[in-house]
Design a protein around this motif. Sequence first.
Motif, PDB file in Angstrom:
ATOM      1  N   GLN A 154       0.909  -1.109  -0.028  1.00 52.92           N
ATOM      2  CA  GLN A 154      -0.011   0.125   0.039  1.00 52.92           C
ATOM      3  C   GLN A 154       0.766   1.103  -0.065  1.00 52.92           C
ATOM      4  O   GLN A 154       0.563   2.200  -0.669  1.00 52.92           O
ATOM      5  CB  GLN A 154      -0.782  -0.109   1.190  1.00 52.92           C
ATOM      6  CG  GLN A 154      -1.763   1.046   1.306  1.00 52.92           C
ATOM      7  CD  GLN A 154      -2.942   0.790   2.323  1.00 52.92           C
ATOM      8  OE1 GLN A 154      -2.842  -0.063   3.023  1.00 52.92           O
ATOM      9  NE2 GLN A 154      -3.697   1.902   2.539  1.00 52.92           N
ATOM     10  N   ALA A 155       1.740   1.244   0.692  1.00 60.47           N
ATOM     11  CA  ALA A 155       3.104   2.519   0.966  1.00 60.47           C
ATOM     12  C   ALA A 155       3.488   2.642  -0.559  1.00 60.47           C
ATOM     13  O   ALA A 155       3.850   3.637  -1.051  1.00 60.47           O
ATOM     14  CB  ALA A 155       4.020   2.044   2.031  1.00 60.47           C
ATOM     15  N   ALA A 158       2.105   4.731  -3.217  1.00 59.60           N
ATOM     16  CA  ALA A 158       1.677   6.051  -3.047  1.00 59.60           C
ATOM     17  C   ALA A 158       2.650   6.886  -4.470  1.00 59.60           C
ATOM     18  O   ALA A 158       2.327   8.020  -4.743  1.00 59.60           O
ATOM     19  CB  ALA A 158       2.216   6.622  -2.038  1.00 59.60           C
ATOM     20  N   GLY A 188       7.507   3.313   2.141  1.00 55.17           N
ATOM     21  CA  GLY A 188       7.535   3.974   0.883  1.00 55.17           C
ATOM     22  C   GLY A 188       8.507   5.368   1.188  1.00 55.17           C
ATOM     23  O   GLY A 188       8.052   6.600   0.632  1.00 55.17           O
ATOM     24  N   HIS A 281       2.727   8.476   4.496  1.00 54.47           N
ATOM     25  CA  HIS A 281       1.643   8.538   3.603  1.00 54.47           C
ATOM     26  C   HIS A 281       0.510   8.719   4.333  1.00 54.47           C
ATOM     27  O   HIS A 281      -0.520   7.716   4.194  1.00 54.47           O
ATOM     28  CB  HIS A 281       1.929   7.245   2.501  1.00 54.47           C
ATOM     29  CG  HIS A 281       3.117   7.280   2.099  1.00 54.47           C
ATOM     30  ND1 HIS A 281       3.514   7.986   0.834  1.00 54.47           N
ATOM     31  CD2 HIS A 281       4.163   6.567   1.988  1.00 54.47           C
ATOM     32  CE1 HIS A 281       4.561   7.852   0.326  1.00 54.47           C
ATOM     33  NE2 HIS A 281       5.220   7.015   1.012  1.00 54.47           N
ATOM     34  N   GLU A 283      -2.159  10.120   3.023  1.00 56.49           N
ATOM     35  CA  GLU A 283      -3.224  10.188   2.176  1.00 56.49           C
ATOM     36  C   GLU A 283      -3.694   8.913   1.879  1.00 56.49           C
ATOM     37  O   GLU A 283      -4.690   8.538   1.624  1.00 56.49           O
ATOM     38  CB  GLU A 283      -2.946  10.591   1.208  1.00 56.49           C
ATOM     39  CG  GLU A 283      -1.877   9.983   0.205  1.00 56.49           C
ATOM     40  CD  GLU A 283      -0.169   9.958   0.589  1.00 56.49           C
ATOM     41  OE1 GLU A 283       0.411   9.558  -0.013  1.00 56.49           O
ATOM     42  OE2 GLU A 283       0.032  10.793   1.826  1.00 56.49           O
ATOM     43  N   ARG A 284      -2.739   7.963   2.349  1.00 58.03           N
ATOM     44  CA  ARG A 284      -3.144   6.351   2.122  1.00 58.03           C
ATOM     45  C   ARG A 284      -3.463   5.210   3.310  1.00 58.03           C
ATOM     46  O   ARG A 284      -4.077   4.281   3.292  1.00 58.03           O
ATOM     47  CB  ARG A 284      -1.915   5.717   1.364  1.00 58.03           C
ATOM     48  CG  ARG A 284      -1.682   6.264   0.028  1.00 58.03           C
ATOM     49  CD  ARG A 284      -0.980   5.504  -0.767  1.00 58.03           C
ATOM     50  NE  ARG A 284      -1.400   4.430  -1.328  1.00 58.03           N
ATOM     51  CZ  ARG A 284      -2.327   4.148  -2.387  1.00 58.03           C
ATOM     52  NH1 ARG A 284      -2.395   5.355  -3.139  1.00 58.03           N
ATOM     53  NH2 ARG A 284      -2.795   2.829  -2.541  1.00 58.03           N
TER      54      ARG A 284
END
Length: 298
Positions: A154-155, A158, A188, A281, A283-284
């Motif tokens: 998931q990271a 981004a 990330g 991150h 936003e995620r």
Amino acid sequence: MIPSATEIVAALGLANQLVGRSHECDYPAGVQALPVCTRPRFDPVGNSREVHERVDAILREALSVYAVDLAVLDALKPTHILTQAQCEVCAVSLADVEKAVAQLSGVQPHILSLQPNHLIDVWADIERVAAALEVEGIGLVQQLRTGVEICSAQAQAAGRRPQVACIEWTDPLMAAGNWIPELVELAGGHCLFGTAGRHSPWLDWADLWAADPEVIVFMPCGYDLQQTREAACDLARRHDEWAQLSAVKSGEVYLVDGNQYFNRPGPRLVDSLAILAQILHPERFAREHPATVWARLL
């Protein structure tokens, strides 16, 4: 003899078989009621410079930073002792444990020494502890690996990779090494200082100034969030250029509870990865940890 080992034993479902702990073992809940088998030979209260100088003075005299309480250990009569051979500043050393065990009465306990440098070493240590204690550890390791893979995927999605400086000590200045650069990359980001698998390196202020990181994360070894805040503020006061760093101007300076998470090579490194991902991150990743675990330095 080290908090990460206590956490590993508990995560393997054997918390009820713990009979003693180090002076720093405090997780999971309940372990603090166990007899304490170690103590520091220095006063741990003080600012970063004071603590560093006390520890350094002991090491210069070729003395051990921590002591094993032989009487307590002998009374407990453990069958296994988990210790470490990675850092003589972080916890009682393997040599000190071996010396103490040689003086115990009765059957000599089995000593298992942990020395993780990479994440893969942490997983291997969990399996070694499980094998020594005759329980299954592969399931726990797979669960932790899966947690890392999900968070990292998931990271990485981004796209952007902020430049990150992780600070493990503030006076003198030290960057975080060992598994921390790996965690930053998995979360990330790009780790500016420290090399995965190697001990934490000392830094000059000029190094931090020249790198001008986009994100700074303070994680002093052995410090909780309040102590970390004090150390970070002290560093900021000592350098007039602090306010000109990019991370400071953008408000991307963070404090984490390194003592409970990042400094401990055990199961909660997966939580440490999640914290970094939330920082780098937002936003995620929704925030999952309370303000006592990590916070922005305002």
